[in-house]
Design an enzyme around this catalytic site. Structure first.
Site, PDB file in Angstrom:
ATOM      1  CG  ASP A   1      11.524 -32.756  -1.135  1.00 16.66           C
ATOM      2  OD1 ASP A   1      12.643 -33.140  -1.523  1.00 16.66           O
ATOM      3  OD2 ASP A   1      10.789 -33.405  -0.381  1.00 16.66           O
TER       4      ASP A   1
ATOM      5  CE1 TYR B   1      12.707 -43.400  -1.838  1.00 16.72           C
ATOM      6  CE2 TYR B   1      11.690 -41.550  -0.685  1.00 16.72           C
ATOM      7  CZ  TYR B   1      11.582 -42.782  -1.329  1.00 16.72           C
ATOM      8  OH  TYR B   1      10.354 -43.367  -1.470  1.00 16.72           O
TER       9      TYR B   1
ATOM     10  CE1 TYR C   1       2.561 -36.028  -0.625  1.00 16.09           C
ATOM     11  CE2 TYR C   1       3.724 -38.088  -1.008  1.00 16.09           C
ATOM     12  CZ  TYR C   1       3.632 -36.870  -0.373  1.00 16.09           C
ATOM     13  OH  TYR C   1       4.596 -36.488   0.507  1.00 16.09           O
TER      14      TYR C   1
ATOM     15  CE  LYS D   1       0.150 -31.373   2.908  1.00 12.81           C
ATOM     16  NZ  LYS D   1      -1.153 -31.619   2.321  1.00 12.81           N
TER      17      LYS D   1
ATOM     18  CG  ASP E   1       6.700 -29.322   2.940  1.00 12.81           C
ATOM     19  OD1 ASP E   1       5.717 -29.600   3.655  1.00 12.81           O
ATOM     20  OD2 ASP E   1       7.464 -30.186   2.492  1.00 12.81           O
TER      21      ASP E   1
ATOM     22  NE  ARG F   1       3.268 -43.906   4.657  1.00 11.92           N
ATOM     23  CZ  ARG F   1       3.974 -44.489   3.693  1.00 11.92           C
ATOM     24  NH1 ARG F   1       3.768 -44.155   2.442  1.00 11.92           N
ATOM     25  NH2 ARG F   1       4.880 -45.405   3.971  1.00 11.92           N
TER      26      ARG F   1
HETATM   27  C1  F6R Z   1       7.746 -36.297   2.346  1.00 11.88           C
HETATM   28  C2  F6R Z   1       7.141 -36.782   3.576  1.00 11.88           C
HETATM   29  C3  F6R Z   1       7.157 -38.195   3.969  1.00 11.88           C
HETATM   30  C4  F6R Z   1       6.658 -39.192   2.947  1.00 11.88           C
HETATM   31  C5  F6R Z   1       6.803 -40.626   3.489  1.00 11.88           C
HETATM   32  C6  F6R Z   1       6.483 -41.685   2.457  1.00 11.88           C
HETATM   33  O1  F6R Z   1       8.029 -34.936   2.428  1.00 11.88           O
HETATM   34  O2  F6R Z   1       6.650 -35.997   4.281  1.00 11.88           O
HETATM   35  O3  F6R Z   1       6.424 -38.351   5.171  1.00 11.88           O
HETATM   36  O4  F6R Z   1       5.338 -38.938   2.593  1.00 11.88           O
HETATM   37  O5  F6R Z   1       8.111 -40.836   3.948  1.00 11.88           O
HETATM   38  O6  F6R Z   1       7.296 -41.462   1.350  1.00 11.88           O
HETATM   39  P1  F6R Z   1       7.359 -42.417   0.060  1.00 11.88           P
HETATM   40  O7  F6R Z   1       5.960 -42.471  -0.509  1.00 11.88           O
HETATM   41  O8  F6R Z   1       8.352 -41.698  -0.815  1.00 11.88           O
HETATM   42  O9  F6R Z   1       7.842 -43.749   0.525  1.00 11.88           O
HETATM   43 MG    MG Z   2       9.301 -30.961   2.829  1.00 12.24          MG
HETATM   44 MG    MG Z   3       9.263 -33.570   1.005  1.00  9.27          MG
END
Ligand code: F6R
Ligand code: MG
Ligand code: MG
Length: 378
Positions: free
Chosen positions: A13, A92, A229, A232, A234, A266
């Site tokens: 990713d 992002y 973190y 994931k 995936d 998350r």
């Molecule tokens: C990423 C994912 C999302 C992020 C969530 C918080 O693959 O699964 O659920 O964990 O959007 O993201 P941040 O910490 O980047 O704001």
């Molecule tokens: Mg993913």
């Molecule tokens: Mg991701």
């Protein structure tokens, strides 16, 4: 070994639009250009760039064997190019899964996930490529158990003499980095006693005792690699099918059960696995639900054969998108019902994963703050 083919599926990713959604087409284009150069340089035979949710997936065929430095470096460079394109657009989480600035010999341990298999091509070699988003590698353990160990799923285990032999199953302990090969059906209950614990064990490989490797899963545990973190796992899985191995339909049928998998939102929630087409894999409900896509291809003289017509662009393979059909709608509806039900738990278990598995946590700070006020129980 020149007559063997290696299929490598390396994924990462490296950036998305409006949250963790999907890679921009420009990112996929620059990754494909990098792999095309790998073909022209004689390193790769063929390639296909695709995605599942926010993960970019590089499917490559070559003659260099597994863990080949040049092939891994090429995949790394393709992700770097995509991540540069993402950074230019200020997308992002650009470059999220590339944990170091420089390639150091193998993508494993550097962020991307990899599933690779080297084998002698049969006269016809059907393959299914499974790609998942918002879950960990142990998600495949339940479908693998059904495909290779359950005669009520794979009738071939009972009535096809070539499948009747059973399979060797390689199980990894993703916490202690150990592996063990066990035999099914003789050790089936022992195998299930391990892999039923999806927080620690995952199936890495399935081997047919005559035909050779049957399936391989990417089992990198990205959150642990980074020590914090960063995304994931995936995971992806490649499965060789037919002629003594499970039929394509026996491979796909277990995905009609929308099992609960860990890694949604998350990386910290359980959600029901939602089978869908690649174009439908963009997370849209609470960053999910967790998805799985299944692409059907043939490996043909070391090349990838899909539905492409003569004159298609390099890497333009049009695989069979197995979960695109309406017959999967009832599964999707059920998966959404279950995922919405799980959301009803909010931040309570079992809606969220156990404290050890949480990708984010505030608990140490909270406990520290509360320490002076903590009283022993009467
Ligand atoms: C990423 C994912 C999302 C992020 C969530 C918080 O693959 O699964 O659920 O964990 O959007 O993201 P941040 O910490 O980047 O704001
Ligand atoms: Mg993913
Ligand atoms: Mg991701």
């Amino acid at each position: 070994m020149a007559d063997k083919v290696t299929v490598s599926l390396i994924k990462a990713d490296v950036g998305s639009i409006a949250g963790h959604s999907r890679p921009h087409p420009k990112m996929m284009e620059v990754a494909a250009l990098t792999l095309d150069k790998g073909v022209k340089d004689g390193l790769l035979n063929d390639f296909y760039v695709t995605r599942c949710g926010d993960d970019m997936e590089l499917l490559m065929t070559h003659r260099n064997g597994e863990n080949h430095k040049g092939v891994h470096e090429l995949a790394w460079n393709a992700f770097m190019a995509a991540s540069e394109a993402a950074k230019k657009m200020r997308l992002y989480a650009a470059g999220q899964d590339l944990l170091s600035d420089a390639f150091s010999g193998n993508v494993r341990g550097q962020g991307p996930g990899a599933a690779e298999m080297e084998f002698e091509e049969r006269p016809t070699e059907p393959m299914i490529v499974l790609m998942a988003d918002k879950c960990g590698p142990a998600a495949y353990s339940l479908p693998i158990s059904k495909i290779y160990m359950d005669p009520f799923t794979t009738t071939g285990l009972v009535i096809d003499p070539r499948a009747h032999l059973g399979y060797d199953i390689e199980v990894v302990d993703v916490v202690d980095n150990k592996r063990v090969v066990m035999s099914s059906p003789a050790e089936m209950y022992d195998i299930l006693a391990l892999i039923g614990d999806t927080t620690r064990y995952a199936v890495k490989r399935v081997i047919h005792r005559d035909i050779g490797v049957g399936a391989v899963v990417s089992t990198e545990k990205l959150n642990m690699l980074a020590g914090k973190y960063v995304g994931k796992d995936d995971p992806v899985m490649m499965v060789r099918c037919q002629s003594g191995l499970p039929a394509a339909g026996e491979v796909l049928q277990p995905f009609a059960f929308p099992q609960l998998v860990a890694g949604w939102m998350r990386g910290s929630h359980y959600g029901a696995w939602f089978p869908c087409a690649v174009d439908e894999s963009t997370p849209s409900y609470f960053d999910g639900p967790p998805r799985v896509c299944a692409l059907g291809i043939q490996i043909s003289n070391g090349m990838i054969q899909g539905l492409e017509s003569p004159g298609s662009k390099p890497g333009d393979h049009c695989p069979i998108d197995y979960f695109a059909g309406k017959e999967w709608d009832p599964v999707r509806n059920k998966a959404m019902d279950i995922s919405m039900y799980m959301r009803g738990h909010g931040p309570f278990m079992p809606g969220i994963v156990s404290p050890d598995e949480l990708e984010y946590t505030t608990r140490p700070e909270i406990l520290k703050k509360l320490e002076p006020r903590m009283q022993p129980l009467e």
